[in-house]
Motif scaffolding. Structure first.
Motif, PDB file in Angstrom:
ATOM      1  N   UNK A  69       2.644  -5.512   2.586  1.00 15.85           N
ATOM      2  CA  UNK A  69       2.992  -6.351   1.433  1.00 15.85           C
ATOM      3  C   UNK A  69       3.911  -7.498   1.842  1.00 15.85           C
ATOM      4  N   UNK A  70       4.869  -7.215   2.727  1.00 17.59           N
ATOM      5  CA  UNK A  70       5.787  -8.260   3.182  1.00 17.59           C
ATOM      6  C   UNK A  70       5.022  -9.352   3.927  1.00 17.59           C
ATOM      7  N   UNK A  74       4.491 -13.285   2.710  1.00 17.23           N
ATOM      8  CA  UNK A  74       4.910 -14.396   3.568  1.00 17.23           C
ATOM      9  C   UNK A  74       3.739 -15.325   3.875  1.00 17.23           C
ATOM     10  N   UNK A  75       2.611 -14.741   4.267  1.00 13.22           N
ATOM     11  CA  UNK A  75       1.440 -15.554   4.617  1.00 13.22           C
ATOM     12  C   UNK A  75       0.908 -16.317   3.408  1.00 13.22           C
ATOM     13  N   UNK A  76       0.861 -15.647   2.254  1.00 13.07           N
ATOM     14  CA  UNK A  76       0.362 -16.308   1.045  1.00 13.07           C
ATOM     15  C   UNK A  76       1.273 -17.454   0.619  1.00 13.07           C
ATOM     16  N   UNK A 139      -5.738  -5.442   9.001  1.00 12.78           N
ATOM     17  CA  UNK A 139      -6.006  -5.318   7.564  1.00 12.78           C
ATOM     18  C   UNK A 139      -5.211  -6.325   6.740  1.00 12.78           C
ATOM     19  N   UNK A 140      -4.098  -6.816   7.277  1.00 12.13           N
ATOM     20  CA  UNK A 140      -3.295  -7.807   6.548  1.00 12.13           C
ATOM     21  C   UNK A 140      -4.113  -9.053   6.225  1.00 12.13           C
ATOM     22  N   UNK A 141      -5.023  -9.432   7.137  1.00 13.96           N
ATOM     23  CA  UNK A 141      -5.876 -10.584   6.877  1.00 13.96           C
ATOM     24  C   UNK A 141      -6.767 -10.361   5.668  1.00 13.96           C
ATOM     25  N   UNK A 202      -9.619  -1.815   8.034  1.00 14.86           N
ATOM     26  CA  UNK A 202      -9.422  -3.202   8.464  1.00 14.86           C
ATOM     27  C   UNK A 202      -9.581  -4.177   7.304  1.00 14.86           C
ATOM     28  N   UNK A 203      -9.849  -3.650   6.097  1.00 15.20           N
ATOM     29  CA  UNK A 203     -10.005  -4.487   4.891  1.00 15.20           C
ATOM     30  C   UNK A 203     -11.003  -5.609   5.144  1.00 15.20           C
ATOM     31  N   UNK A 204     -12.227  -5.221   5.498  1.00 14.22           N
ATOM     32  CA  UNK A 204     -13.251  -6.222   5.790  1.00 14.22           C
ATOM     33  C   UNK A 204     -13.755  -6.885   4.509  1.00 14.22           C
TER      34      UNK A 204
END
Length: 309
Positions: A69-70, A74-76, A139-141, A202-204
C-alpha cells in the motif's frame, strides 16, 4: 487477502482528488500516509519474523500488504502528478496495464517464476532481498494499475468534465457503468482463454480485470438499488456497521491484521491442522476476531475520532 487489498486500493482511488477533479494535496502532505504505512509494514514484518510463523509464499519473507500500500500510494502520487489530462486517464490506465503484462510475459515473468534459484544472486544482499520478495514487489505494479483504473471509474461516477461540475443523471451513470462492466467481462473471458489464468501473486492483467469486474458489479448493484429506491420513494437502508468500518477504514484494516496475527500465533496452522481448536471453537474464534477488529472502530466512531494516526 489479495482481493481485500485490491478493494482497499480501489476504494481509495475512486474517491481520490483526481477522480473528484479537485486539487490534490501537496507532495509533502501525501508522503505522510506513505511513511505511516511503511512504518506499519516494517513493524509487522519484524513481529512476524520473531513471533509468528508465516508462509513466505504469500508476498515474500519481508513483504506484506502495508508495504504494498505504501509503494502504491507513493507511485500513484508521482504518476498522477504528471500531466495525464493531456492524454486522459483511460489511455494512462491501459498503457500501464499493458506495460506490466508485457514485462510479465518476458524476462520479469521468468524471474518471478524461478523456483530453482537460477536467478538467485549470491554476492549482493540487496539483490537477494529483491529475489526473496519478488512476488510482492512485482505485484505492486499490478496494484498501481488497479489504482489508476479506479481513479478512472471514480472520474466517471462523479461525472466531471473539464472544469464544469456537472454530475451525470442516474440513468446515464448506470448506462455507462453497465457498458464498462460488460466490456471488462468480455475482456476477462478473452484473457482467460487466450492469454492465461489469473495470478494473484504477481497481480497480472487477468487479476486486474477480475478485480475491476467485481468492483463494477458491486457499483452497478448499489447504484441500481439506489436508483430504484429513489424512484419508488423508499427510504434507503443505512447500516451502522458499514458506517463504522468506513469511518476509519485503514485502522480497521490494521486491527484486522493484528487480530489475524494473534490467531496465527495461537493456532498451529503450519502442521496442516489446528489441534487446539475444534470446529465449534473455530466459530467462536472467528466471532471474537470480528468483535476485536470492529470494537476499536466503533469506539472511535462513537467519539467522532477520525484518522487518529
Amino acid at each position: 487477502m489479495d482481493v481485500g487489498l485490491a478493494f482497499f486500493v480501489i476504494s481509495n482511488g475512486i474517491v481520490s482528488p483526481e477522480a473528484r477533479h479537485i486539487e490534490s494535496p501537496s507532495l509533502k502532505k501525501q508522503l505522510i500516509p506513505v511513511i505511516i504505512l511503511g512504518v506499519i509494514g516494517i513493524g509487522r514484518t519484524l513481529i512476524f519474523q520473531v513471533l509468528i510463523k508465516r508462509s513466505s509464499a504469500e508476498y515474500g519473507p519481508h513483504w506484506n500488504a502495508f508495504i504494498t500500500l505504501a509503494w502504491v500510494k507513493l507511485a500513484a502520487t508521482v504518476v498522477l502528478k504528471l500531466p495525464w489530462k493531456r492524454i486522459g486517464l483511460l489511455p494512462l490506465a491501459v498503457a500501464f496495464s499493458l506495460l506490466h503484462e508485457t514485462l510479465l510475459f518476458n524476462d520479469l515473468g521468468r524471474y518471478v517464476r524461478d523456483q530453482n534459484q537460477k536467478y538467485a544472486p549470491k554476492n549482493s544482499e540487496f539483490l537477494k532481498f529483491i529475489f526473496d520478495n519478488k512476488e510482492g514487489i512485482v505485484a505492486c505494479g499490478g496494484y498501481l494499475c488497479i489504482y489508476i483504473w479506479s481513479v478512472y471509474i471514480g472520474y466517471i461516477i462523479f461525472g466531471y468534465r473539464d472544469t464544469l461540475v456537472k454530475p451525470p443523471k442516474p440513468i446515464e451513470l448506470l448506462y455507462k457503468i453497465f457498458l464498462i462492466f460488460i466490456s471488462f467481462c468480455i475482456f476477462y473471458v478473452l484473457l482467460y482463454y487466450y492469454v492465461g489464468p489469473v495470478s494473484r501473486k504477481v497481480a497480472n492483467l487477468g487479476f486486474t480485470v477480475h478485480i475491476i469486474c467485481y468492483t463494477l458489479g458491486i457499483l452497478l448493484a448499489s447504484l441500481g438499488l439506489d436508483f430504484i429506491s429513489k424512484c419508488l420513494e423508499i427510504k434507503p437502508f443505512n447500516c451502522t456497521l458499514v458506517k463504522v468500518v468506513n469511518f476509519n477504514a485503514l485502522l480497521y484494516f490494521l486491527a484486522s491484521n493484528l487480530a489475524t496475527g494473534m490467531v496465527n500465533y495461537i493456532c498451529e496452522w503450519t502442521t496442516g491442522s489446528c489441534s487446539k481448536f475444534d470446529k465449534y471453537l473455530a466459530v467462536v474464534t472467528l466471532c471474537l476476531y470480528l468483535l476485536v477488529a470492529k470494537s476499536v472502530n466503533f469506539i472511535l466512531y462513537v467519539k467522532n475520532i477520525k484518522k487518529c494516526w
